[in-house]
Design a protein around this motif. Sequence first.
Motif, PDB file in Angstrom:
ATOM      1  N   TRP A 275       0.876  -1.063   0.037  1.00 42.27           N
ATOM      2  CA  TRP A 275       0.017   0.006  -0.136  1.00 42.27           C
ATOM      3  C   TRP A 275       1.025   1.105  -0.225  1.00 42.27           C
ATOM      4  CZ3 TRP A 275      -5.472  -0.604   0.969  1.00 42.27           C
ATOM      5  CH2 TRP A 275      -5.815  -1.794   1.489  1.00 42.27           C
ATOM      6  N   ASP A 276       0.329   2.456  -0.654  1.00 40.48           N
ATOM      7  CA  ASP A 276       0.902   3.611  -0.375  1.00 40.48           C
ATOM      8  C   ASP A 276       0.367   4.345   0.610  1.00 40.48           C
ATOM      9  OD1 ASP A 276      -1.433   4.545  -1.548  1.00 40.48           O
ATOM     10  OD2 ASP A 276      -0.547   5.058  -3.576  1.00 40.48           O
TER      11      ASP A 276
ATOM     12  N   THR B 112      -6.809  -0.233  -6.792  1.00 35.09           N
ATOM     13  CA  THR B 112      -7.973   0.077  -5.921  1.00 35.09           C
ATOM     14  C   THR B 112      -7.456   0.690  -4.570  1.00 35.09           C
ATOM     15  OG1 THR B 112      -8.038  -2.135  -4.623  1.00 35.09           O
ATOM     16  CG2 THR B 112      -9.263  -2.066  -6.648  1.00 35.09           C
ATOM     17  N   ARG B 113      -8.514   1.578  -4.070  1.00 34.27           N
ATOM     18  CA  ARG B 113      -8.152   2.334  -3.052  1.00 34.27           C
ATOM     19  C   ARG B 113      -9.301   1.866  -1.660  1.00 34.27           C
ATOM     20  NH1 ARG B 113      -5.001   6.672  -3.858  1.00 34.27           N
ATOM     21  NH2 ARG B 113      -4.322   7.309  -6.081  1.00 34.27           N
TER      22      ARG B 113
ATOM     23  N   ASP C  35      -1.947   6.884   0.593  1.00 35.49           N
ATOM     24  CA  ASP C  35      -3.215   7.131   0.341  1.00 35.49           C
ATOM     25  C   ASP C  35      -4.186   6.041   0.188  1.00 35.49           C
ATOM     26  OD1 ASP C  35      -2.301   9.854  -0.410  1.00 35.49           O
ATOM     27  OD2 ASP C  35      -1.719   9.161  -2.466  1.00 35.49           O
ATOM     28  N   GLY C  36      -3.695   4.732   0.591  1.00 35.57           N
ATOM     29  CA  GLY C  36      -4.618   3.755   0.676  1.00 35.57           C
ATOM     30  C   GLY C  36      -4.867   2.947  -0.508  1.00 35.57           C
ATOM     31  N   ARG C  37      -3.847   3.386  -1.625  1.00 33.23           N
ATOM     32  CA  ARG C  37      -3.849   2.312  -2.806  1.00 33.23           C
ATOM     33  C   ARG C  37      -3.002   1.064  -2.783  1.00 33.23           C
ATOM     34  NH1 ARG C  37      -0.741   2.659  -7.462  1.00 33.23           N
ATOM     35  NH2 ARG C  37       0.710   4.263  -6.581  1.00 33.23           N
TER      36      ARG C  37
ATOM     37  N   GLU D  56     -11.346  -4.793   1.301  1.00 34.09           N
ATOM     38  CA  GLU D  56     -10.154  -5.092   0.666  1.00 34.09           C
ATOM     39  C   GLU D  56      -9.791  -6.650   0.905  1.00 34.09           C
ATOM     40  OE1 GLU D  56      -9.172  -3.250   4.933  1.00 34.09           O
ATOM     41  OE2 GLU D  56     -10.588  -3.034   3.335  1.00 34.09           O
TER      42      GLU D  56
END
Length: 462
Positions: free
Chosen positions: A124-125, A141-142, A127-129, A170
Motif C-alpha cells: 500500500w501507499d 484499488t483504494r 493514500d490507501g492505494r 479489501e
Amino acid sequence: MVLGRLSGCPAAAIRLYDPRMVKLRRPRADREPLSTVGLLVRFTAAGLIVLLSLAALIAFVARQAGTEQAAESARQVTYVTARGVVEPRLTAGVIAGQPEALRAFDTAMRQYVLQASLVRVKLWDADGRVVYSDEPRLIGTRFPLGPDEAEALRVRGSVESEVSDLSRPENRFEIPYRKLLEVYVGVRGPNGEPMLFEAYFRYQAVTEAGQAAWQRFAPPSLGALLLLELVQIPFAWSLARRVQRQQRDRERLLRHAVEASDAERRRIAGELHDGVVQELTGLNYALDAMRLGNPTEGQRAELIADSASRLRGSIGSLRSLLVDIYPPNLVEEGLASALAELAAGLERAGIDVRLETEEAEHLPPAVAALLFRAAQEVVRNVASHSGAREVLISAGRSDGVATLVIDDDGRGFDESRLEERSTGGHLGLRSIGDLLAESGGMLTVRAAPGQGTRVEVEVPVG
C-alpha cells in the motif's frame, strides 16, 4: 527390702505399653467407621481430579505459548521479507504501476515470499492505494487504512499483527481461507516515500504450532503427574490403614473410659455403703441405745471415746474418697503431698508405707497429674487385692524422664491372670496404660505369684 526381694526372684516382666504408640485423641461417637478402600478411593479420585485440572491448565498454557510463538515467527518472517525482499525491489516503476515492473516484482514475490502458510501479500501507499498484490484484481484499488495500519506505515520497521477481518472490502478475496493472521510492516520506497507491506498467513498454521507445542510438552508433563499419582497410592493405602487403626484405638479408649468411669462410680458407692454408711449407722444405733438406756458414767465415757474413734475413721475414709473423686491441687501442693495422701490411706488400712518423694518436686503439672493418676490406681489395687504388709512408693526425675515406682510384698499374680483381669472388667491398669501411651509414657508391671508386684511408670518431661 522390697526392692531386693523382687529383683532376685524369677518374676515375669510384662511390658504392657510402648511409648512409641501413636498419640490418640478422643473420637466422636457418631462418626462412621472409615473404610481403608473408601479412603483410598477418595484420595485417588482427588488425585485424578487434580491431574486432569493440571493437564487442562498445561494444555491451555502450552497451546497459548505455542500460538504466541508462531505469531511471533510470522512477524519476524514478515519483517525480514519486507526489509530483505520487498524494499530492494521496490522501484519507481512498481510504485507507478508500470506493467513490466509489476511483473518482475510479482515474479520475485511468488518465488521468494508466497510459500508455505503465507498465502497473500499486499503493498500500500500512504493514500490507501494497493500498489501491488498477488491478487491482481486488487491492484490500483483504494481503501481507507485503519489506525494501526496508518501507524505502521508512518514508522519504518514497525511490525503489527492481528486476525484479519474478512468482512472488510479489501479482504473479500481472502474469504475462502476462512481465517488469516495479518502482519504489516512499514517500508520505504526508492525516494523515501512511506509504504505498507502486508502478509497474510493461514491461521491454521499458527494453531497447529500451538498444538505441536502442547503435544511436545504433554507426554513428559502428564507422565510425571501420573507417575506421582501412582507413587502416592501405596503411601495413601498405608495412611488409610493407619487412620483406620487410629480410629479403632480411639473407639477402644472411649469404651475403656466409659467402662472405667462406671466401675469407679460403683466402687465409690460400694465403699460408701459398706464403709462410712455402715460405721455411721452403727454409731447412730449405739448413741440411741445410750440415750434410751441408763448407762453409768464409765459406760458413757467408753461409748463417747469409741464414737470419737469411729468418727475419726469415717472422716479418714471420706477424705480418701475425696482424694479419689477430686485429686489434690498438684500445682500448689505438689506431687509429694498428693502421694502422701495416698500413703496415708494405705496406713489407715494397716499397711506400712515407705515414701521416697524428695526428687518429685518441680515437675510440670501435666506430668505430675499423670504420675498421680497412675499411683492412685496402683495404690487402690494394692489396698484391695494384694494383701501386702509393706509398700514402697517412690517418685523422682532423671535425664528428662519422671518416674514412679510402687513395690509391694503382697501375693502377686502371673502373666495369664493379668490378661484375665483386663478382660474380666478390671480396666484400671489398661486405662492408665492407654493414658500414658497417649503422652509418650510407659507402664511396666513385674510380678510373680507369692513374690509381690512392682509397677514402674515413666513419663517424658516436656
